[in-house]
Write an enzyme that holds these catalytic residues in place. Structure first.
Site, PDB file in Angstrom:
ATOM      1  N   LYS A  97      22.670  16.811  -6.077  1.00  0.00           N
ATOM      2  CA  LYS A  97      22.523  15.356  -5.956  1.00  0.00           C
ATOM      3  C   LYS A  97      22.783  14.682  -7.302  1.00  0.00           C
ATOM      4  O   LYS A  97      22.231  15.069  -8.331  1.00  0.00           O
ATOM      5  CB  LYS A  97      21.127  14.992  -5.441  1.00  0.00           C
ATOM      6  CG  LYS A  97      20.893  15.356  -3.985  1.00  0.00           C
ATOM      7  CD  LYS A  97      19.621  14.723  -3.462  1.00  0.00           C
ATOM      8  CE  LYS A  97      19.414  15.086  -1.989  1.00  0.00           C
ATOM      9  NZ  LYS A  97      20.476  14.505  -1.141  1.00  0.00           N
ATOM     10  N   PRO A 153       0.833  -1.204   0.000  1.00  0.00           N
ATOM     11  CA  PRO A 153       0.000   0.000   0.000  1.00  0.00           C
ATOM     12  C   PRO A 153       0.869   1.256   0.000  1.00  0.00           C
ATOM     13  O   PRO A 153       1.801   1.375   0.787  1.00  0.00           O
ATOM     14  CB  PRO A 153      -0.793  -0.128   1.298  1.00  0.00           C
ATOM     15  CG  PRO A 153      -0.801  -1.591   1.595  1.00  0.00           C
ATOM     16  CD  PRO A 153       0.523  -2.102   1.111  1.00  0.00           C
ATOM     17  N   GLU A 154       0.584   2.168  -0.906  1.00  0.00           N
ATOM     18  CA  GLU A 154       1.300   3.430  -0.970  1.00  0.00           C
ATOM     19  C   GLU A 154       0.402   4.536  -0.425  1.00  0.00           C
ATOM     20  O   GLU A 154      -0.669   4.268   0.108  1.00  0.00           O
ATOM     21  CB  GLU A 154       1.769   3.697  -2.400  1.00  0.00           C
ATOM     22  CG  GLU A 154       2.759   2.632  -2.889  1.00  0.00           C
ATOM     23  CD  GLU A 154       3.453   3.010  -4.181  1.00  0.00           C
ATOM     24  OE1 GLU A 154       3.403   4.193  -4.567  1.00  0.00           O
ATOM     25  OE2 GLU A 154       4.051   2.126  -4.816  1.00  0.00           O
ATOM     26  N   ARG A 166      14.372  -1.879  -7.111  1.00  0.00           N
ATOM     27  CA  ARG A 166      12.954  -1.835  -7.437  1.00  0.00           C
ATOM     28  C   ARG A 166      12.781  -1.862  -8.954  1.00  0.00           C
ATOM     29  O   ARG A 166      13.561  -1.262  -9.695  1.00  0.00           O
ATOM     30  CB  ARG A 166      12.288  -0.568  -6.877  1.00  0.00           C
ATOM     31  CG  ARG A 166      12.479  -0.356  -5.386  1.00  0.00           C
ATOM     32  CD  ARG A 166      11.880  -1.483  -4.561  1.00  0.00           C
ATOM     33  NE  ARG A 166      10.443  -1.556  -4.700  1.00  0.00           N
ATOM     34  CZ  ARG A 166       9.588  -0.837  -3.986  1.00  0.00           C
ATOM     35  NH1 ARG A 166      10.037   0.038  -3.095  1.00  0.00           N
ATOM     36  NH2 ARG A 166       8.287  -0.994  -4.146  1.00  0.00           N
ATOM     37  N   ARG A 197       1.755 -11.039   5.761  1.00  0.00           N
ATOM     38  CA  ARG A 197       3.227 -11.106   5.748  1.00  0.00           C
ATOM     39  C   ARG A 197       3.862 -10.574   7.031  1.00  0.00           C
ATOM     40  O   ARG A 197       5.058 -10.737   7.251  1.00  0.00           O
ATOM     41  CB  ARG A 197       3.765 -10.335   4.539  1.00  0.00           C
ATOM     42  CG  ARG A 197       3.199 -10.843   3.208  1.00  0.00           C
ATOM     43  CD  ARG A 197       3.865 -10.152   2.043  1.00  0.00           C
ATOM     44  NE  ARG A 197       3.083 -10.293   0.822  1.00  0.00           N
ATOM     45  CZ  ARG A 197       3.420  -9.772  -0.348  1.00  0.00           C
ATOM     46  NH1 ARG A 197       4.532  -9.053  -0.443  1.00  0.00           N
ATOM     47  NH2 ARG A 197       2.660  -9.939  -1.410  1.00  0.00           N
ATOM     48  N   LYS A 257       3.036   7.187   5.083  1.00  0.00           N
ATOM     49  CA  LYS A 257       2.253   5.953   4.971  1.00  0.00           C
ATOM     50  C   LYS A 257       1.826   5.426   6.340  1.00  0.00           C
ATOM     51  O   LYS A 257       1.402   4.279   6.465  1.00  0.00           O
ATOM     52  CB  LYS A 257       3.060   4.893   4.227  1.00  0.00           C
ATOM     53  CG  LYS A 257       3.422   5.286   2.801  1.00  0.00           C
ATOM     54  CD  LYS A 257       4.246   4.204   2.121  1.00  0.00           C
ATOM     55  CE  LYS A 257       4.746   4.668   0.767  1.00  0.00           C
ATOM     56  NZ  LYS A 257       5.575   3.628   0.103  1.00  0.00           N
TER      57      LYS A 257
END
EC number: 3.2.2.23
Length: 271
Positions: free
Chosen positions: A151, A2-3, A260, A109, A57
């Protein structure tokens, strides 16, 4: 996982059933989550839930005595149910209310969390160093440009860095970069202000749209009423590696970036 939109949809779903309700019990069947669930029954029983908020989150369930900090992890969900609903596998925690309902935390999980904080939540180690919320005015092109200055990291990794902006996970980072026409491996500090302006706008628009649609339909996510979200039907790049670009027809590329899966169009998205 879930984001931010999924967590916000959950907050919107559970809040009307929790606010101003009195807690009469906290049932912990399995406290072995990402971190051990603290024994907070004495602190929370008898307390009235004042509000349900979201930070990044994390869901924050406020009482006068303190705040429950809940994270859904990889596969967690929260449901409002009648108090006599049979317990199923992976139903680890019930917050029992005086109105006959329960807030049930299910997590197959067990990467989720249920913690307790008696300090202002800004002081909690999990929340203290978080960046701005993407749907607030605090996330803007001036802030983002300053955070990215110098960066050399890939822009996608920076977009997913909670110190820069919170809640933009893998799904929506892929989608926002596609919408902004920015290659996910572009060096963050070299992206000009015009492109960053577009990126900020796309992040806000995509997240807001996902919340409106009920979150993204993934294998493990259902919202607070048990229904799947609908935004996955509108994804342009995420999980579509090797398929055709919805804009130009080119085959979408798939790489690993920061461990990812990252999908992009090599024609529509430039460095």
């Amino acid at each position: 996982m879930p984001e931010l939109p999924e967590v916000e949809v959950t907050r919107q779903g559970i809040a009307p059933f929790l606010v101003e309700q009195t807690v009469v019990d906290l049932v912990i069947r399995n406290g072995s989550l990402r971190w051990p669930v603290p024994d907070i029954a004495k602190q929370i029983i008898g307390q009235v839930i004042r509000q349900v908020r979201r930070r990044a989150k994390y869901l924050l369930i406020d009482t006068d005595a303190g705040t429950s900090i809940v994270h859904l992890g990889m596969s967690g969900s929260l449901r409002i149910l009648p108090h006599d609903t049979p317990v199923e596998k992976h139903d680890h925690i019930d917050l029992v209310l005086a109105n006959g309902r329960i807030l049930r935390f299910n997590d197959p999980r067990r990467f989720g969390a249920w913690l307790w904080c008696e300090l202002p939540e800004e002081a909690h180690p999990l929340l203290a160093k978080l960046g701005p919320e993407p749907l607030t005015n605090a996330f803007n092109v001036t802030q983002l440009a300053a955070a990215l200055a110098g960066k050399k990291k890939a822009i996608k990794l920076c977009l997913m860095d909670n110190h820069i902006v919170v809640g933009v996970g893998n799904i929506y980072a892929n989608e926002a970069l596609f919408a902004a026409g920015i290659h996910p491996e572009a060096e963050a500090g070299k992206i000009d202000i015009e492109r960053l302006t577009v990126l900020v706008a796309e992040v806000k628009q995509i997240l807001a749209h996902a919340i409106k649609q009920g979150g993204t339909t993934l294998k493990d996510f259902t919202n607070a009423d048990g229904k799947p979200g609908y935004f996955a039907q509108k994804l342009h790049v995420y999980s579509r590696g090797g398929e055709t670009c919805t804009s130009c027809g080119n085959l979408l590329s798939e790489i690993r970036l920061g461990q990812r899966t990252t999908v992009f169009c090599g024609i529509c998205q430039t460095r």
